[in-house]
Enzyme design. Structure first.
Site: not given
Ligand code: NAP
Length: 292
Positions: A97, A120, A53
């Site tokens: 994460q 997200d 990412k």
């Protein structure tokens, strides 16, 4: 193999091309989209995902840094970091994460991220907006699957889509997106899970089959009809001493037998994975546009 390969890397490249216009418009106003990633612990797969990412952000002109916290970080420490990032006007997007260490409640952490920075799309506010069909940050993997289908000429509209898996990050939000009366959706959706009896009775009726079960060979060639379009979301590591790393990645679909019958199929790797990262960058740029 009769199936056309649906190329996630190429589709992601198209999206990055389009994003450049947005990034340079922001740049003229002195704004650089900025993503903060938080990684707790040293899970090897998470390290790889976070690294990918960050690298992709750098490549396309998005500022990004990773806050690495030890696995035994108390929840309060993580929440305090999120409060600081929420207040920081320079940070447009925040991503924690997953998975988190067992001692930390993931829902509590995700709820602490400001909804307008939740790139997200996992915050309950964004999930609620998604269900209501309102403007929100779409979760990256389902949004990536939708883009893959539409941009490769497999419009979901009026099709029967069968989804295998009902997780909150893939199967469920994708099913919700696809059943909405919107462009690039408006499909009839069947959602299967481990409570489904006779999975093959459903998968054989799919025009588009999306498999996110987390288990290798969940769908085999005898379970699909000729001409189906297959999106394989799964990422499973299997031992392979013939490779340098000693393993290789396979999906949740038996690629060899299913591609004999499918009209089109995504490879693993190189299908959904690159699209998930592309949609994270899309959401980060959107966050920068909204906040500046
Ligand atoms: P998950 O949270 O483990 O959920 C799996 C879902 O599949 C559950 O709903 C489960 O049903 C269902 N399921 C499992 N075995 C089944 C079977 N034999 N028949 C029918 N349903 C079955 O997994 P996830 O987070 O959604 O991820 C799914 C896969 O996608 C994993 O391989 C993951 O690594 C991969 N993934 C890839 C990306 C990417 O960017 N490429 C992103 C996210 C995830 P129950 O609810 O009844 O348990």
């Amino acid at each position: 193999m009769g199936a056309k390969l649906i190329d996630g890397k190429e589709t992601a490249r198209q999206i990055y091309g389009e994003l450049q216009t947005h990034i340079s418009t922001l740049g003229k106003r002195g704004v650089v989209p900025h993503l903060s990633v938080v990684l707790v612990g040293d899970d090897p797969a998470s390290q790889v995902y976070v690294g990918m990412k960050q690298k992709t952000c750098e490549k396309y002109g998005i500022r990004s840094e990773t806050h690495r916290l030890p696995a035994d970080t108390p929840a309060e420490g993580l929440l305090a970091l999120l409060d600081r990032l929420n207040r920081d006007r320079d940070v447009h997007g925040i991503l924690v994460q997953l998975p988190l260490p067992q001692s930390i409640s993931a829902p509590q952490v995700i709820e602490r991220i400001a909804p307008e920075k939740d790139v997200d799309g996992f915050h309950p506010v964004n999930r609620g907006r998604l269900v209501s069909g309102e403007e929100c940050y779409l979760p990256c993997t389902p949004a990536g699957i939708q883009e893959l289908l539409v941009r490769n000429g497999f419009s979901p509209e009026k099709k029967h889509i069968v989804v295998v898996g009902r997780s909150l990050i893939v199967g469920l939000p994708f099913a919700i997106m696809m059943m909405q009366k919107k462009k690039g959706a408006n499909a009839t959706v069947t959602l299967c899970h481990t409570g489904t009896q006779g999975l093959e009775d459903y998968t054989r009726r799919a025009d588009i089959l999306v498999v996110a079960s987390g288990r290798q060979n969940t769908v085999t060639g005898d379970m699909v009809r000729k001409g189906v379009v297959v999106i394989d979301v799964g990422v499973n590591r299997i031992d392979d001493p013939s490779t340098q790393r000693g393993y290789r990645l396979v999906g949740d679909v038996d690629f060899t037998s299913v591609s004999e019958k499918a009209a089109a199929i995504t490879p693993v790797p190189g299908g959904v994975g690159p699209m998930t990262i592309a949609m994270l960058l899309v959401n980060t740029v959107k966050a920068a546009e909204r906040q500046s």
